[in-house]
Design a protein around this motif. Sequence first.
Motif, PDB file in Angstrom:
ATOM      1  N   GLY A   1     -15.322  18.694 -50.486  1.00 55.99           N
ATOM      2  CA  GLY A   1     -14.784  20.045 -50.600  1.00 55.99           C
ATOM      3  C   GLY A   1     -15.847  21.111 -50.390  1.00 55.99           C
ATOM      4  N   ALA A   2     -17.036  20.890 -50.967  1.00 50.69           N
ATOM      5  CA  ALA A   2     -18.114  21.867 -50.817  1.00 50.69           C
ATOM      6  C   ALA A   2     -18.592  21.936 -49.372  1.00 50.69           C
ATOM      7  CB  ALA A   2     -19.271  21.512 -51.749  1.00 50.69           C
ATOM      8  N   ALA A   3     -18.632  20.795 -48.686  1.00 47.48           N
ATOM      9  CA  ALA A   3     -18.992  20.791 -47.271  1.00 47.48           C
ATOM     10  C   ALA A   3     -17.949  21.549 -46.456  1.00 47.48           C
ATOM     11  CB  ALA A   3     -19.133  19.362 -46.760  1.00 47.48           C
ATOM     12  N   GLY A   4     -16.679  21.444 -46.841  1.00 46.77           N
ATOM     13  CA  GLY A   4     -15.628  22.203 -46.168  1.00 46.77           C
ATOM     14  C   GLY A   4     -15.819  23.700 -46.345  1.00 46.77           C
ATOM     15  N   ARG A   5     -16.190  24.111 -47.549  1.00 48.12           N
ATOM     16  CA  ARG A   5     -16.450  25.542 -47.764  1.00 48.12           C
ATOM     17  C   ARG A   5     -17.641  26.013 -46.933  1.00 48.12           C
ATOM     18  NH1 ARG A   5     -15.328  23.847 -52.973  1.00 48.12           N
ATOM     19  NH2 ARG A   5     -17.534  23.805 -53.572  1.00 48.12           N
ATOM     20  N   ALA A   6     -18.699  25.194 -46.892  1.00 46.02           N
ATOM     21  CA  ALA A   6     -19.886  25.562 -46.129  1.00 46.02           C
ATOM     22  C   ALA A   6     -19.573  25.664 -44.644  1.00 46.02           C
ATOM     23  CB  ALA A   6     -21.003  24.543 -46.376  1.00 46.02           C
ATOM     24  N   ALA A   7     -18.788  24.714 -44.127  1.00 42.09           N
ATOM     25  CA  ALA A   7     -18.409  24.755 -42.714  1.00 42.09           C
ATOM     26  C   ALA A   7     -17.530  25.964 -42.427  1.00 42.09           C
ATOM     27  CB  ALA A   7     -17.694  23.466 -42.332  1.00 42.09           C
ATOM     28  N   ALA A   8     -16.647  26.306 -43.360  1.00 46.01           N
ATOM     29  CA  ALA A   8     -15.789  27.475 -43.172  1.00 46.01           C
ATOM     30  C   ALA A   8     -16.617  28.754 -43.107  1.00 46.01           C
ATOM     31  CB  ALA A   8     -14.772  27.557 -44.309  1.00 46.01           C
ATOM     32  N   GLU A   9     -17.636  28.855 -43.948  1.00 48.28           N
ATOM     33  CA  GLU A   9     -18.490  30.042 -43.933  1.00 48.28           C
ATOM     34  C   GLU A   9     -19.304  30.124 -42.645  1.00 48.28           C
ATOM     35  OE1 GLU A   9     -20.823  29.715 -47.432  1.00 48.28           O
ATOM     36  OE2 GLU A   9     -19.131  30.043 -48.801  1.00 48.28           O
ATOM     37  N   ALA A  10     -19.769  28.968 -42.148  1.00 52.72           N
ATOM     38  CA  ALA A  10     -20.626  28.964 -40.968  1.00 52.72           C
ATOM     39  C   ALA A  10     -19.841  29.105 -39.666  1.00 52.72           C
ATOM     40  CB  ALA A  10     -21.444  27.673 -40.932  1.00 52.72           C
ATOM     41  N   ILE A  11     -18.607  28.592 -39.635  1.00 55.83           N
ATOM     42  CA  ILE A  11     -17.855  28.506 -38.382  1.00 55.83           C
ATOM     43  C   ILE A  11     -16.579  29.324 -38.416  1.00 55.83           C
ATOM     44  CG2 ILE A  11     -16.668  26.908 -36.813  1.00 55.83           C
ATOM     45  CD1 ILE A  11     -18.613  24.720 -37.857  1.00 55.83           C
ATOM     46  N   GLY A  12     -15.845  29.199 -39.493  1.00 52.21           N
ATOM     47  CA  GLY A  12     -14.555  29.864 -39.631  1.00 52.21           C
ATOM     48  C   GLY A  12     -13.668  29.027 -40.514  1.00 52.21           C
ATOM     49  N   PRO A  13     -12.688  29.636 -41.185  1.00 52.96           N
ATOM     50  CA  PRO A  13     -11.878  28.897 -42.158  1.00 52.96           C
ATOM     51  C   PRO A  13     -11.022  27.800 -41.554  1.00 52.96           C
ATOM     52  CG  PRO A  13     -11.006  31.106 -41.832  1.00 52.96           C
ATOM     53  CD  PRO A  13     -12.331  31.060 -41.142  1.00 52.96           C
ATOM     54  N   ILE A  14     -10.624  27.951 -40.294  1.00 53.87           N
ATOM     55  CA  ILE A  14      -9.815  26.958 -39.603  1.00 53.87           C
ATOM     56  C   ILE A  14     -10.475  26.671 -38.252  1.00 53.87           C
ATOM     57  CG2 ILE A  14      -7.587  26.466 -38.522  1.00 53.87           C
ATOM     58  CD1 ILE A  14      -7.319  26.449 -41.460  1.00 53.87           C
ATOM     59  N   GLY A  15     -10.529  25.411 -37.880  1.00 57.13           N
ATOM     60  CA  GLY A  15     -11.033  25.068 -36.562  1.00 57.13           C
ATOM     61  C   GLY A  15     -12.362  24.354 -36.552  1.00 57.13           C
ATOM     62  N   PHE A  16     -13.026  24.222 -37.715  1.00 60.47           N
ATOM     63  CA  PHE A  16     -14.213  23.378 -37.725  1.00 60.47           C
ATOM     64  C   PHE A  16     -13.779  21.918 -37.654  1.00 60.47           C
ATOM     65  CE2 PHE A  16     -13.457  24.329 -42.294  1.00 60.47           C
ATOM     66  CZ  PHE A  16     -13.370  23.052 -42.817  1.00 60.47           C
ATOM     67  N   LEU A  17     -14.669  21.069 -37.166  1.00 60.64           N
ATOM     68  CA  LEU A  17     -14.364  19.660 -36.970  1.00 60.64           C
ATOM     69  C   LEU A  17     -14.893  18.831 -38.130  1.00 60.64           C
ATOM     70  CD1 LEU A  17     -15.342  19.329 -33.194  1.00 60.64           C
ATOM     71  CD2 LEU A  17     -13.114  19.944 -34.185  1.00 60.64           C
ATOM     72  N   ALA A  18     -14.351  17.636 -38.275  1.00 62.78           N
ATOM     73  CA  ALA A  18     -14.827  16.750 -39.339  1.00 62.78           C
ATOM     74  C   ALA A  18     -16.326  16.514 -39.215  1.00 62.78           C
ATOM     75  CB  ALA A  18     -14.063  15.430 -39.293  1.00 62.78           C
ATOM     76  N   ARG A  19     -16.830  16.414 -37.994  1.00 64.22           N
ATOM     77  CA  ARG A  19     -18.271  16.178 -37.814  1.00 64.22           C
ATOM     78  C   ARG A  19     -19.103  17.352 -38.320  1.00 64.22           C
ATOM     79  NH1 ARG A  19     -18.202  16.425 -31.261  1.00 64.22           N
ATOM     80  NH2 ARG A  19     -16.212  15.392 -31.670  1.00 64.22           N
ATOM     81  N   ASP A  20     -18.484  18.552 -38.398  1.00 66.30           N
ATOM     82  CA  ASP A  20     -19.211  19.722 -38.882  1.00 66.30           C
ATOM     83  C   ASP A  20     -19.499  19.656 -40.375  1.00 66.30           C
ATOM     84  OD1 ASP A  20     -19.254  21.001 -36.344  1.00 66.30           O
ATOM     85  OD2 ASP A  20     -17.194  21.707 -36.644  1.00 66.30           O
ATOM     86  N   LEU A  21     -18.815  18.772 -41.079  1.00 69.89           N
ATOM     87  CA  LEU A  21     -19.074  18.605 -42.510  1.00 69.89           C
ATOM     88  C   LEU A  21     -20.405  17.904 -42.762  1.00 69.89           C
ATOM     89  CD1 LEU A  21     -15.542  17.279 -43.579  1.00 69.89           C
ATOM     90  CD2 LEU A  21     -16.366  19.635 -43.735  1.00 69.89           C
ATOM     91  N   LEU A  22     -20.791  17.033 -41.851  1.00 65.69           N
ATOM     92  CA  LEU A  22     -21.890  16.106 -42.097  1.00 65.69           C
ATOM     93  C   LEU A  22     -23.238  16.771 -42.353  1.00 65.69           C
ATOM     94  CD1 LEU A  22     -20.782  13.550 -39.375  1.00 65.69           C
ATOM     95  CD2 LEU A  22     -20.570  13.249 -41.848  1.00 65.69           C
ATOM     96  N   PRO A  23     -23.650  17.757 -41.571  1.00 67.52           N
ATOM     97  CA  PRO A  23     -24.982  18.329 -41.825  1.00 67.52           C
ATOM     98  C   PRO A  23     -25.135  19.029 -43.170  1.00 67.52           C
ATOM     99  CG  PRO A  23     -24.172  18.911 -39.624  1.00 67.52           C
ATOM    100  CD  PRO A  23     -23.019  18.325 -40.375  1.00 67.52           C
ATOM    101  N   HIS A  24     -24.034  19.413 -43.791  1.00 69.86           N
ATOM    102  CA  HIS A  24     -24.113  20.114 -45.070  1.00 69.86           C
ATOM    103  C   HIS A  24     -24.335  19.173 -46.258  1.00 69.86           C
ATOM    104  CE1 HIS A  24     -22.881  23.871 -43.177  1.00 69.86           C
ATOM    105  NE2 HIS A  24     -21.883  23.219 -42.598  1.00 69.86           N
ATOM    106  N   LEU A  25     -24.044  17.892 -46.086  1.00 72.89           N
ATOM    107  CA  LEU A  25     -24.065  16.973 -47.231  1.00 72.89           C
ATOM    108  C   LEU A  25     -25.443  16.819 -47.878  1.00 72.89           C
ATOM    109  CD1 LEU A  25     -21.603  14.281 -45.831  1.00 72.89           C
ATOM    110  CD2 LEU A  25     -21.150  15.903 -47.676  1.00 72.89           C
TER     111      LEU A  25
END
Length: 290
Positions: A260-284
């Motif tokens: 969930g936290a990686a999803g929030r980080a990806a949303a802040e960096a990219i946008g709330p909708i449209g980031f990919l599952a792979r975009d979660l990985l660097p935040h972990l």
Amino acid sequence: MTRLDLAWRTANPLPRREDGADKNARGRVFAAGGSRRVPGALALTAQAALRVGAGKVRMGTIEAAAIPLGLVMPEAGVVALPEGADGELGADAAAGINEQLESCDAFIFGPGMGGRSDVDRLTRQVIATPRAALTIVLDAAPLACAAGLETLIAAHQGRVVLTPHHGELAYLTGEEERAIGDDPERAARAAADRFGAVVVLKNARTIIAAPDGTMLVHDSDAPGLATGGSGDVLAGVIGGLLARGMAPVAAAGWGVWLHGAAGRAAAEAIGPIGFLARDLLPHLPRLLAM
């Protein structure tokens, strides 16, 4: 019902980072799955396990996908397994999977699998022998085949994590999906009791239930997590933490929070909708250090 807040995370800390520990000491994961239809799902799972600190990951998939998958994921080993007529792992893959289970700490079974022609028999064969040092995450098609395998799963004495969404839990239990949505806490608790396993009932409000009565809840504010491959990442996160020695309910709790936290980080960096599952990985890795 306990929230996965800072107080819970403080009371259930991540494994200590041991300076000088080799990769085997940080845990070994074997992830099996994939298919001709979804050949790359295991790459997400394997990367997630490594990103949360597992030391070694090996992937088992159909022979046609093995070499390409290994090239995409040079950090992980790969094992080619027999393929069934439907492009999924065949029942003959059981021997190869069981061989790998002798030398790993966590087994993730299911990412990228969708067929059911051989999956019922294959699932039964690879979970038939409990191993005291092995914890299992059942996902996707093998999870859907768990109906009727309650006795086999319970024999692992709580070392199995099931990761259904509401539709999969309805299939597993025979309940109406609407009834599960009306009271997910009850549904998750009943499933944990029935299977003797930790149940991660995935939704915007995710419920984690353990056989000992523990109940955890996490409310997601990242709608972008509802995207293809997101569950494959979650399975890898939980499996990686299990390999590092976390108890199943703690690994599930931390896995859900990190996802969930990686999803929030990806949303802040990219946008709330449209980031990919792979975009979660660097935040972990950064989230692990918080």
